[in-house]
Design an enzyme around this catalytic site. Structure first.
Site, mmCIF file in Angstrom:
data_model
loop_
_atom_site.group_PDB
_atom_site.id
_atom_site.type_symbol
_atom_site.label_atom_id
_atom_site.label_comp_id
_atom_site.label_asym_id
_atom_site.label_seq_id
_atom_site.Cartn_x
_atom_site.Cartn_y
_atom_site.Cartn_z
ATOM 1 N N LEU A 19 0.887 -1.094 -0.110
ATOM 2 C CA LEU A 19 0.038 -0.033 0.001
ATOM 3 C C LEU A 19 0.752 1.218 0.074
ATOM 4 O O LEU A 19 0.586 2.225 -0.821
ATOM 5 C CB LEU A 19 -1.006 0.106 1.145
ATOM 6 N N ASP A 73 13.965 4.456 11.387
ATOM 7 C CA ASP A 73 13.028 3.740 12.086
ATOM 8 C C ASP A 73 12.087 4.734 12.855
ATOM 9 O O ASP A 73 12.245 5.447 13.634
ATOM 10 C CB ASP A 73 13.600 3.075 13.062
ATOM 11 N N ASN A 100 1.833 4.548 7.648
ATOM 12 C CA ASN A 100 1.621 3.582 6.787
ATOM 13 C C ASN A 100 2.431 2.411 7.409
ATOM 14 O O ASN A 100 1.773 1.019 7.149
ATOM 15 C CB ASN A 100 1.531 3.504 5.241
ATOM 16 N N TYR A 171 -2.265 -6.706 16.770
ATOM 17 C CA TYR A 171 -2.706 -5.937 15.705
ATOM 18 C C TYR A 171 -3.976 -5.304 15.796
ATOM 19 O O TYR A 171 -4.000 -3.898 15.480
ATOM 20 C CB TYR A 171 -2.449 -6.727 14.305
ATOM 21 N N LYS A 175 -4.376 -1.201 15.790
ATOM 22 C CA LYS A 175 -5.186 -0.385 14.768
ATOM 23 C C LYS A 175 -6.362 0.306 15.490
ATOM 24 O O LYS A 175 -6.818 1.299 15.136
ATOM 25 C CB LYS A 175 -5.692 -1.360 13.809
ATOM 26 N N THR A 205 -1.380 -7.550 -0.027
ATOM 27 C CA THR A 205 -0.152 -7.077 0.276
ATOM 28 C C THR A 205 0.578 -8.417 0.809
ATOM 29 O O THR A 205 -0.045 -9.360 1.057
ATOM 30 C CB THR A 205 -0.150 -5.929 1.116
#
Length: 303
Positions: A19, A73, A100, A171, A175, A205
């Site tokens: 992405l 980083d 992203n 995750y 998010k 992806t």
């Protein structure tokens, strides 16, 4: 292309592949000068190298665009600060930040190690906060100097962060945190000319192809690859442009040709007695309210 982002300076993190790469190329095609950030790490966050970011820069410049690579980083103060400095020092300004960067370490909760939790939350959530923090300081200084920017931030959440996802507790939590960060940033930074929105994309992806290979496969003979990352980028480019004036504090799901404005937590059925309930009374009230409430969307991967 229309030149929608002509002369804008755009930073995209995690832009070496997937992405992020699609976003960087799309911004460049609309006239933006792009800072392509990527550590070049593997899917689990290990390893690294400057190759992927430089490859994208080479694609942009070969097409006549203007871009530089950054390999820091962004989940460290030094890396995030140097990223924003790279844009300002090279191009004299910063207009748009697209957060992203990320990777996966999927485990069921009973098998999720503390290191896997920390690593994923660090790169997704802290890796959003620190570039946003340093970009915001720059934009606030510009506004106080009488040069109020028309700045844009596009954060990257996920359906996992909105609905949950089995096997992705780390995750999903990160998010979901990005959505909260987006709402706070939109409220705090508007006075400095900054708009902040988030997307929850679905695309093929490295992070998704293994888990959702069948669902994301291109049907034989299909004229439109609905899961191509490039389908997400037009909305990101628009959100990162002047054309999105007035749009802030929003979350958009985007997949293929579909864009959905996500509507978050809002008050539902309510009961107020004006006095303290007993546990039994509280439970009875809760059950009555639930009977009149909308059922929750299912968690991704739940049976």
């Amino acid at each position: 292309m229309t030149g929608l982002c002509a002369e804008r300076v755009v930073v995209v993190t995690g832009a070496g592949r997937g992405l992020g790469r699609a976003h960087a190329l799309a911004f460049a095609a609309e006239g933006a000068k792009v800072v392509v950030n990527d550590l070049g790490v593997g899917l689990d966050g290990t390893g690294g190298g400057a190759g992927p970011a430089q490859d994208v820069v080479d694609e942009i410049t070969a097409a006549g665009g203007d871009a530089i690579a950054h390999g820091g980083d962004v989940a460290t103060t030094e890396g995030a600060a140097s990223l924003i400095a790279a844009a300002v020092d090279t191009y004299g300004r910063l207009d748009t930040l697209v957060n992203n960067a990320g990777f996966l370490r999927d485990r069921m909760l009973v098998n999720l190690d503390e290191d896997d939790w920390d690593a994923v939350v660090r790169v997704h959530l802290k890796g959003h906060f620190l570039p946003l923090r340093h970009a915001s300081a720059h934009w606030r200084a510009e506004a106080k100097a009488g040069r109020t920017p028309r700045a844009r931030v596009v954060n990257t959440s996920s359906g996992a962060g909105l609905l949950g996802s089995v096997g992705q507790g780390n995750y999903a939590a990160a998010k979901a945190g990005i959505v909260g960060l987006t709402l706070v940033a939109a409220a705090e930074l508007g006075r400095y000319g900054v708009q902040v929105n988030a997307i929850a994309p679905a695309a093929r992806t490295r992070m998704t192809e293994a888990a959702f290979a069948e669902a994301m496969a291109v049907p034989e003979g299909a004229a439109f690859d609905a899961m191509a990352p490039e389908n997400v980028s037009p909305l990101v480019v628009w959100l990162g442009s002047d054309a999105s004036a007035g749009v802030t504090g929003r979350v958009f799901e985007t997949e293929g040709g579909r864009i959905t404005v996500m509507e978050g937590w809002r008050p539902g059925p309510t009961a107020d007695t004006g006095a303290r309930r007993t546990p039994a009374e509280a439970g009875d009230t809760a059950l009555k309210l639930l009977a009149n409430a909308e059922p929750p969307h299912p968690v991704y991967g739940a049976r």
